[in-house]
Design a protein around this motif. Structure first.
Motif, PDB file in Angstrom:
ATOM      1  N   ARG A 151       0.937  -1.324  -0.010  1.00  0.00           N
ATOM      2  CA  ARG A 151      -0.136   0.189   0.205  1.00  0.00           C
ATOM      3  C   ARG A 151       0.993   1.300  -0.097  1.00  0.00           C
ATOM      4  N   SER A 152       0.187   2.371  -0.397  1.00  0.00           N
ATOM      5  CA  SER A 152       0.948   3.635  -0.253  1.00  0.00           C
ATOM      6  C   SER A 152       0.473   4.745   0.299  1.00  0.00           C
ATOM      7  N   LEU A 153       1.295   5.526   1.169  1.00  0.00           N
ATOM      8  CA  LEU A 153       1.053   6.721   2.031  1.00  0.00           C
ATOM      9  C   LEU A 153       1.451   8.044   1.294  1.00  0.00           C
ATOM     10  N   PHE A 154       0.742   9.064   1.495  1.00  0.00           N
ATOM     11  CA  PHE A 154       1.304  10.158   0.668  1.00  0.00           C
ATOM     12  C   PHE A 154       1.544  11.228   1.803  1.00  0.00           C
ATOM     13  N   ASP A 155       2.588  11.901   1.473  1.00  0.00           N
ATOM     14  CA  ASP A 155       2.850  13.181   2.234  1.00  0.00           C
ATOM     15  C   ASP A 155       1.989  14.065   2.240  1.00  0.00           C
ATOM     16  N   PRO A 156       1.187  14.708   3.234  1.00  0.00           N
ATOM     17  CA  PRO A 156       0.097  15.649   3.053  1.00  0.00           C
ATOM     18  C   PRO A 156       0.609  16.935   2.371  1.00  0.00           C
ATOM     19  N   GLU A 157       1.825  17.494   2.748  1.00  0.00           N
ATOM     20  CA  GLU A 157       2.390  18.724   2.177  1.00  0.00           C
ATOM     21  C   GLU A 157       2.751  18.547   0.873  1.00  0.00           C
ATOM     22  N   THR A 158       3.508  17.559   0.677  1.00  0.00           N
ATOM     23  CA  THR A 158       4.160  17.425  -1.048  1.00  0.00           C
ATOM     24  C   THR A 158       3.560  16.694  -1.831  1.00  0.00           C
ATOM     25  N   GLY A 159       2.625  15.637  -1.244  1.00  0.00           N
ATOM     26  CA  GLY A 159       1.754  14.553  -2.161  1.00  0.00           C
ATOM     27  C   GLY A 159       3.036  13.471  -2.716  1.00  0.00           C
ATOM     28  N   GLN A 160       4.144  13.562  -1.847  1.00  0.00           N
ATOM     29  CA  GLN A 160       4.992  12.400  -2.472  1.00  0.00           C
ATOM     30  C   GLN A 160       4.707  11.082  -2.066  1.00  0.00           C
ATOM     31  N   ARG A 161       4.809  10.212  -2.685  1.00  0.00           N
ATOM     32  CA  ARG A 161       4.175   8.717  -2.345  1.00  0.00           C
ATOM     33  C   ARG A 161       5.355   7.913  -1.423  1.00  0.00           C
ATOM     34  N   LEU A 162       4.733   7.378  -0.573  1.00  0.00           N
ATOM     35  CA  LEU A 162       5.887   6.410   0.179  1.00  0.00           C
ATOM     36  C   LEU A 162       5.188   5.114   0.592  1.00  0.00           C
ATOM     37  N   PRO A 163       5.976   4.179   0.793  1.00  0.00           N
ATOM     38  CA  PRO A 163       5.509   2.738   1.141  1.00  0.00           C
ATOM     39  C   PRO A 163       4.849   2.941   2.551  1.00  0.00           C
ATOM     40  N   PHE A 164       3.728   2.160   2.557  1.00  0.00           N
ATOM     41  CA  PHE A 164       3.076   2.103   3.937  1.00  0.00           C
ATOM     42  C   PHE A 164       3.539   1.316   4.958  1.00  0.00           C
TER      43      PHE A 164
END
Ligand code: FE2
Length: 177
Positions: A151-164
């Motif tokens: 799954r993915s997480l997203f930085d709320p400020e930059t929108g950058q995708r990160l692994p969950f």
């Protein structure tokens, strides 16, 4: 008198519903019936104080969810259909779309209070803010093995995708806007 909501029996019913052909509808129907007496659930289900996985196998994942007042969990996906029922407190679900450049853009929001039910599609990206003065608790049912998918997480400020994962999830928690 002193009627109790049987959480174990509810989990069993949800497991059965998740094996039926119309499983998303069947699960939603069960959650709607349960949440229609949200006061009973709130009186019967203990405040675990944190998320608890009540059951998981390859067909279904059933969670007790706990959202802390004034906090937002980061935007994330599930990679499978989900049905959310709230029985304590109030939460705001913000839904996001990705711009062509990859940044996240809020597209809609849904406020849920005790008794409300929300279905979420497999590709949806949402964040959840607890907007009540007390914790917000719900039963979340995912139509698959939630802890076993990427799954993915997203930085709320930059929108950058990160692994969950837990570290990224905790690092991206924010005060509720
Ligand atoms: Fe979620």
């Amino acid at each position: 008198m002193n009627e109790q909501f049987d959480l174990d029996a509810f989990v069993d019913d949800l497991r059965d519903a998740a094996k039926t052909p119309e499983r998303t509808k069947a699960v939603r129907r069960l959650i709607e019936v349960a949440m229609s007496d949200s006061d009973l659930l709130a009186a019967s289900i203990p405040d675990f104080g944190d998320d608890v996985v009540l059951f998981e196998d390859e067909t279904v994942s059933i969670w007790y969810c706990h959202f802390h007042p004034g906090m937002s969990v980061p935007p994330h996906d599930h990679q499978m259909s989900a049905v959310i029922g709230v029985f304590r407190g109030q939460e705001r679900n913000d839904f996001f779309e990705k711009d062509p450049g990859g940044t996240l853009r809020k597209s809609s929001e849904v406020v849920l209070g005790a008794g409300d039910v929300l279905s979420i599609g497999p590709s949806a990206v949402h964040s959840v803010s607890c907007i009540s003065a007390t914790p917000c608790n719900g039963i979340h049912v995912y139509l698959g093995e939630l802890t076993q998918v990427e799954r993915s997480l997203f930085d709320p400020e930059t929108g950058q995708r990160l692994p969950f994962d837990d570290d990224n999830y905790n690092a991206l928690m924010r005060p509720a806007p």
